[in-house]
Design an enzyme around this catalytic site. Structure first.
Site, PDB file in Angstrom:
ATOM      1  N   GLU A   9      -5.920  33.512  49.895  1.00  0.00           N
ATOM      2  CA  GLU A   9      -5.957  33.291  51.342  1.00  0.00           C
ATOM      3  C   GLU A   9      -7.208  33.877  51.988  1.00  0.00           C
ATOM      4  OE1 GLU A   9      -4.064  31.510  53.082  1.00  0.00           O
ATOM      5  OE2 GLU A   9      -2.182  31.267  51.991  1.00  0.00           O
ATOM      6  N   GLU A  39       3.335  40.691  30.224  1.00  0.00           N
ATOM      7  CA  GLU A  39       3.426  41.865  31.089  1.00  0.00           C
ATOM      8  C   GLU A  39       3.503  43.162  30.290  1.00  0.00           C
ATOM      9  OE1 GLU A  39       7.797  43.062  32.369  1.00  0.00           O
ATOM     10  OE2 GLU A  39       7.265  41.114  33.182  1.00  0.00           O
TER      11      GLU A  39
END
Length: 307
Positions: free
Chosen positions: A91, A122
Protein backbone atom coordinates in the site's frame (compact mmCIF):
# COMPACT_ATOMS: atom_id res chain seq x y z
CA UNK A 1 9.77 -35.30 26.44
CA UNK A 2 8.99 -35.97 22.78
CA UNK A 3 9.21 -33.19 20.18
CA UNK A 4 5.42 -33.19 19.94
CA UNK A 5 4.97 -32.94 23.69
CA UNK A 6 7.53 -30.15 23.86
CA UNK A 7 5.73 -28.18 21.16
CA UNK A 8 2.39 -28.71 22.88
CA UNK A 9 3.84 -27.42 26.13
CA UNK A 10 5.14 -24.32 24.36
CA UNK A 11 1.75 -23.63 22.78
CA UNK A 12 -0.08 -24.23 26.07
CA UNK A 13 2.03 -21.46 27.63
CA UNK A 14 0.99 -18.86 25.02
CA UNK A 15 -1.83 -16.44 25.77
CA UNK A 16 -2.78 -16.42 22.09
CA UNK A 17 -3.32 -20.21 22.20
CA UNK A 18 -5.34 -20.37 25.43
CA UNK A 19 -8.64 -22.28 25.48
CA UNK A 20 -11.68 -20.41 26.76
CA UNK A 21 -14.19 -22.81 28.32
CA UNK A 22 -16.86 -20.10 28.51
CA UNK A 23 -16.99 -20.14 24.71
CA UNK A 24 -17.08 -23.93 24.35
CA UNK A 25 -20.67 -23.87 23.11
CA UNK A 26 -20.49 -20.73 21.00
CA UNK A 27 -21.55 -22.72 17.95
CA UNK A 28 -24.96 -23.25 19.57
CA UNK A 29 -25.67 -19.55 19.95
CA UNK A 30 -27.84 -17.49 17.55
CA UNK A 31 -25.79 -15.79 14.84
CA UNK A 32 -26.45 -12.31 16.24
CA UNK A 33 -25.15 -13.35 19.66
CA UNK A 34 -21.97 -14.76 18.10
CA UNK A 35 -21.52 -11.52 16.17
CA UNK A 36 -21.99 -9.47 19.35
CA UNK A 37 -19.47 -11.62 21.21
CA UNK A 38 -16.93 -11.32 18.43
CA UNK A 39 -17.44 -7.57 18.17
CA UNK A 40 -16.93 -7.18 21.91
CA UNK A 41 -13.69 -9.17 21.62
CA UNK A 42 -12.44 -6.94 18.81
CA UNK A 43 -13.28 -3.79 20.80
CA UNK A 44 -10.53 -4.70 23.28
CA UNK A 45 -7.77 -4.62 20.67
CA UNK A 46 -7.18 -0.83 20.49
CA UNK A 47 -6.63 -0.69 24.25
CA UNK A 48 -3.98 -3.40 23.98
CA UNK A 49 -2.28 -1.41 21.23
CA UNK A 50 -2.50 1.77 23.35
CA UNK A 51 -0.51 0.06 26.10
CA UNK A 52 2.39 -0.28 23.67
CA UNK A 53 2.36 3.25 22.21
CA UNK A 54 5.65 4.34 23.82
CA UNK A 55 7.42 1.32 22.32
CA UNK A 56 5.72 1.89 18.95
CA UNK A 57 6.71 5.57 18.89
CA UNK A 58 10.33 4.78 19.76
CA UNK A 59 10.48 2.23 16.95
CA UNK A 60 8.99 4.71 14.46
CA UNK A 61 11.51 7.43 15.30
CA UNK A 62 14.35 4.95 14.84
CA UNK A 63 12.89 3.66 11.53
CA UNK A 64 12.38 7.18 10.17
CA UNK A 65 15.95 8.19 11.05
CA UNK A 66 17.34 5.31 9.00
CA UNK A 67 14.93 5.74 6.11
CA UNK A 68 15.85 9.42 5.93
CA UNK A 69 19.39 8.24 5.16
CA UNK A 70 18.20 5.98 2.34
CA UNK A 71 17.31 2.85 4.29
CA UNK A 72 14.46 0.44 3.68
CA UNK A 73 11.66 -0.90 5.85
CA UNK A 74 11.28 -4.68 5.62
CA UNK A 75 8.53 -6.78 7.21
CA UNK A 76 9.14 -10.50 7.72
CA UNK A 77 6.60 -13.03 8.90
CA UNK A 78 4.84 -16.29 8.20
CA UNK A 79 1.18 -17.04 7.54
CA UNK A 80 -1.22 -14.27 8.54
CA UNK A 81 1.58 -12.14 9.98
CA UNK A 82 3.53 -12.37 6.72
CA UNK A 83 0.45 -11.54 4.65
CA UNK A 84 -0.24 -8.47 6.76
CA UNK A 85 3.33 -7.28 6.22
CA UNK A 86 3.05 -7.77 2.46
CA UNK A 87 -0.28 -5.92 2.48
CA UNK A 88 1.12 -2.93 4.36
CA UNK A 89 4.19 -2.77 2.12
CA UNK A 90 2.14 -2.97 -1.07
CA UNK A 91 0.00 0.00 0.00
CA UNK A 92 2.97 2.36 0.41
CA UNK A 93 3.75 3.08 -3.29
CA UNK A 94 0.24 4.31 -4.21
CA UNK A 95 -0.26 6.12 -0.90
CA UNK A 96 3.14 7.73 -0.41
CA UNK A 97 4.77 7.45 -3.85
CA UNK A 98 7.52 5.28 -2.43
CA UNK A 99 9.60 3.02 -4.63
CA UNK A 100 8.42 -0.61 -4.25
CA UNK A 101 11.90 -1.44 -2.97
CA UNK A 102 11.64 1.05 -0.07
CA UNK A 103 9.03 -0.86 1.94
CA UNK A 104 9.16 -4.61 1.42
CA UNK A 105 7.06 -7.49 2.75
CA UNK A 106 8.68 -10.92 3.10
CA UNK A 107 6.51 -13.96 3.74
CA UNK A 108 7.92 -17.38 4.62
CA UNK A 109 7.68 -19.53 1.52
CA UNK A 110 7.68 -16.65 -0.94
CA UNK A 111 4.83 -15.01 -2.91
CA UNK A 112 2.89 -18.25 -3.36
CA UNK A 113 2.47 -18.40 0.43
CA UNK A 114 0.12 -15.40 0.18
CA UNK A 115 -2.65 -17.76 -0.90
CA UNK A 116 -1.33 -21.27 -0.15
CA UNK A 117 0.41 -22.56 2.96
CA UNK A 118 4.01 -23.59 2.27
CA UNK A 119 4.89 -26.65 4.35
CA UNK A 120 7.63 -26.01 6.91
CA UNK A 121 8.51 -22.50 5.70
CA UNK A 122 7.69 -20.78 8.99
CA UNK A 123 9.94 -23.17 10.90
CA UNK A 124 13.11 -22.16 9.04
CA UNK A 125 15.47 -19.50 10.37
CA UNK A 126 17.74 -20.34 7.45
CA UNK A 127 15.04 -19.42 4.96
CA UNK A 128 14.69 -16.00 6.61
CA UNK A 129 18.44 -15.48 6.50
CA UNK A 130 18.49 -16.36 2.78
CA UNK A 131 15.59 -13.98 2.06
CA UNK A 132 17.38 -11.10 3.81
CA UNK A 133 20.66 -11.92 2.08
CA UNK A 134 18.87 -11.70 -1.26
CA UNK A 135 17.77 -8.18 -0.34
CA UNK A 136 21.30 -7.17 0.64
CA UNK A 137 20.25 -5.88 4.07
CA UNK A 138 22.60 -3.22 5.48
CA UNK A 139 22.91 -1.05 8.58
CA UNK A 140 20.65 1.57 6.98
CA UNK A 141 17.68 -0.81 6.83
CA UNK A 142 15.03 -1.82 9.35
CA UNK A 143 13.64 -5.33 9.63
CA UNK A 144 10.37 -5.87 11.50
CA UNK A 145 9.72 -9.46 12.49
CA UNK A 146 5.99 -10.11 12.85
CA UNK A 147 4.59 -13.14 14.70
CA UNK A 148 1.46 -13.48 16.82
CA UNK A 149 3.05 -16.15 19.02
CA UNK A 150 6.41 -14.40 19.12
CA UNK A 151 8.10 -17.78 18.66
CA UNK A 152 7.95 -18.28 14.87
CA UNK A 153 11.45 -19.29 13.73
CA UNK A 154 11.18 -17.43 10.40
CA UNK A 155 10.40 -14.11 12.11
CA UNK A 156 13.03 -14.62 14.81
CA UNK A 157 15.59 -15.70 12.21
CA UNK A 158 14.90 -12.57 10.17
CA UNK A 159 15.49 -10.35 13.19
CA UNK A 160 18.62 -12.19 14.26
CA UNK A 161 20.08 -12.11 10.75
CA UNK A 162 19.25 -8.42 10.31
CA UNK A 163 20.77 -7.51 13.65
CA UNK A 164 23.95 -9.35 12.75
CA UNK A 165 24.15 -7.19 9.61
CA UNK A 166 23.80 -4.00 11.66
CA UNK A 167 20.22 -3.27 10.63
CA UNK A 168 17.65 -1.84 13.04
CA UNK A 169 15.30 -4.56 14.30
CA UNK A 170 11.74 -4.53 15.61
CA UNK A 171 9.85 -7.54 16.97
CA UNK A 172 6.04 -7.36 16.87
CA UNK A 173 4.16 -10.11 18.72
CA UNK A 174 1.01 -10.68 20.76
CA UNK A 175 2.49 -12.52 23.75
CA UNK A 176 4.42 -11.05 26.65
CA UNK A 177 8.01 -12.16 27.16
CA UNK A 178 8.32 -13.38 23.59
CA UNK A 179 11.51 -14.67 22.02
CA UNK A 180 10.90 -12.34 19.08
CA UNK A 181 10.83 -9.20 21.22
CA UNK A 182 13.92 -10.38 23.08
CA UNK A 183 15.80 -10.83 19.80
CA UNK A 184 14.98 -7.31 18.56
CA UNK A 185 16.19 -3.89 19.64
CA UNK A 186 12.61 -2.68 19.78
CA UNK A 187 10.10 -5.17 21.18
CA UNK A 188 6.38 -4.46 20.71
CA UNK A 189 4.13 -6.96 22.49
CA UNK A 190 0.41 -6.28 22.01
CA UNK A 191 -1.28 -8.77 24.34
CA UNK A 192 -4.84 -9.15 23.12
CA UNK A 193 -5.63 -12.33 25.05
CA UNK A 194 -7.04 -15.66 23.91
CA UNK A 195 -8.93 -15.77 20.64
CA UNK A 196 -12.65 -16.40 20.10
CA UNK A 197 -11.64 -19.56 18.21
CA UNK A 198 -8.78 -21.20 20.09
CA UNK A 199 -5.46 -20.39 18.44
CA UNK A 200 -6.99 -18.55 15.46
CA UNK A 201 -4.55 -15.65 15.54
CA UNK A 202 -5.88 -14.15 12.33
CA UNK A 203 -8.59 -12.67 14.58
CA UNK A 204 -7.64 -10.30 17.45
CA UNK A 205 -3.90 -10.84 17.04
CA UNK A 206 -4.16 -10.18 13.30
CA UNK A 207 -6.19 -7.03 13.93
CA UNK A 208 -3.63 -5.81 16.45
CA UNK A 209 -0.76 -6.47 14.06
CA UNK A 210 -2.57 -4.58 11.29
CA UNK A 211 -3.11 -1.57 13.58
CA UNK A 212 0.56 -1.49 14.57
CA UNK A 213 1.80 -1.92 10.99
CA UNK A 214 -0.52 0.94 9.97
CA UNK A 215 1.25 3.09 12.55
CA UNK A 216 4.77 2.01 11.65
CA UNK A 217 4.40 2.83 7.96
CA UNK A 218 2.04 5.82 8.17
CA UNK A 219 3.77 7.74 10.95
CA UNK A 220 7.19 6.97 9.50
CA UNK A 221 6.02 8.52 6.22
CA UNK A 222 4.67 11.55 8.12
CA UNK A 223 8.08 11.96 9.74
CA UNK A 224 9.70 11.71 6.28
CA UNK A 225 7.58 14.57 4.91
CA UNK A 226 5.26 12.42 2.82
CA UNK A 227 2.24 14.35 4.09
CA UNK A 228 1.24 17.97 4.54
CA UNK A 229 -0.94 18.04 7.63
CA UNK A 230 -3.26 15.10 7.08
CA UNK A 231 -3.11 15.32 3.29
CA UNK A 232 -1.35 12.62 1.23
CA UNK A 233 0.70 15.03 -0.87
CA UNK A 234 2.93 12.27 -2.23
CA UNK A 235 0.02 10.22 -3.57
CA UNK A 236 0.75 8.60 -6.93
CA UNK A 237 -2.02 9.38 -9.45
CA UNK A 238 -2.01 6.04 -11.25
CA UNK A 239 -5.72 5.91 -12.11
CA UNK A 240 -8.69 8.23 -12.57
CA UNK A 241 -9.79 7.97 -8.93
CA UNK A 242 -6.33 8.97 -7.71
CA UNK A 243 -6.11 11.78 -10.29
CA UNK A 244 -9.36 13.16 -8.89
CA UNK A 245 -7.95 12.76 -5.38
CA UNK A 246 -4.81 14.64 -6.42
CA UNK A 247 -6.86 17.61 -7.59
CA UNK A 248 -8.88 17.54 -4.37
CA UNK A 249 -5.74 17.44 -2.21
CA UNK A 250 -4.30 20.47 -3.97
CA UNK A 251 -7.64 22.24 -3.53
CA UNK A 252 -7.77 21.45 0.19
CA UNK A 253 -4.17 22.57 0.72
CA UNK A 254 -4.41 25.81 -1.26
CA UNK A 255 -8.04 26.84 -1.66
CA UNK A 256 -7.16 27.79 -5.24
CA UNK A 257 -9.73 27.79 -8.07
CA UNK A 258 -9.95 24.77 -10.39
CA UNK A 259 -8.19 26.53 -13.28
CA UNK A 260 -5.15 27.38 -11.18
CA UNK A 261 -5.01 23.85 -9.77
CA UNK A 262 -5.14 22.27 -13.22
CA UNK A 263 -2.43 24.60 -14.49
CA UNK A 264 -0.17 23.81 -11.52
CA UNK A 265 -0.65 20.06 -11.88
CA UNK A 266 0.03 20.25 -15.60
CA UNK A 267 3.18 22.28 -15.05
CA UNK A 268 4.49 19.86 -12.44
CA UNK A 269 3.64 16.67 -14.31
CA UNK A 270 0.87 15.80 -11.87
CA UNK A 271 3.08 15.99 -8.76
CA UNK A 272 0.76 17.08 -5.95
CA UNK A 273 3.43 18.35 -3.58
CA UNK A 274 5.08 20.41 -6.32
CA UNK A 275 1.73 21.83 -7.44
CA UNK A 276 0.91 22.98 -3.92
CA UNK A 277 4.29 24.67 -3.65
CA UNK A 278 3.78 26.38 -7.05
CA UNK A 279 0.50 27.85 -5.81
CA UNK A 280 1.28 28.68 -2.18
CA UNK A 281 4.89 29.65 -2.75
CA UNK A 282 4.14 31.54 -5.98
CA UNK A 283 7.07 29.92 -7.79
CA UNK A 284 7.39 28.11 -11.10
CA UNK A 285 7.54 24.32 -11.41
CA UNK A 286 11.34 23.97 -11.73
CA UNK A 287 11.86 26.20 -8.70
CA UNK A 288 9.34 24.17 -6.72
CA UNK A 289 11.14 20.95 -7.61
CA UNK A 290 14.47 22.43 -6.56
CA UNK A 291 13.12 23.71 -3.25
CA UNK A 292 11.60 20.34 -2.42
CA UNK A 293 14.80 18.53 -3.31
CA UNK A 294 16.89 20.77 -1.07
CA UNK A 295 14.31 20.37 1.72
CA UNK A 296 14.45 16.53 1.55
CA UNK A 297 10.88 16.47 0.29
CA UNK A 298 9.38 18.30 3.28
CA UNK A 299 6.74 20.67 1.90
CA UNK A 300 6.54 22.88 5.01
CA UNK A 301 10.28 23.45 4.95
CA UNK A 302 10.21 24.23 1.22
CA UNK A 303 7.34 26.68 1.71
CA UNK A 304 9.23 28.43 4.50
CA UNK A 305 12.04 29.15 2.04
CA UNK A 306 9.69 31.05 -0.30
CA UNK A 307 8.77 33.62 2.34
Amino acid sequence: MTAYADLRAQLDALTTEAFRPELAEIDRLPTLDIARTMNAEDAAVPAAVAAQLPQIAAAIDAIAARMARGGRLVYAGAGTAGRLGVLDASECPPTFNTDPAEVVGLIAGGPSAMVTAVEGAEDSKELAEADLAALGITELDTVVGVSASGRTPYAIGAVESARARGALTVGLSCNAGSALAAAAEHGIEVVVGPELLTGSTRLKAGTAQKLVLNMLSTITMIRLGKTYGNLMVDVRASNEKLRARSRRIVALATGAPDEEIEAALTATGGEVKDAILVILGEVDAPTAAGLLSSSQGHLRAALARTR
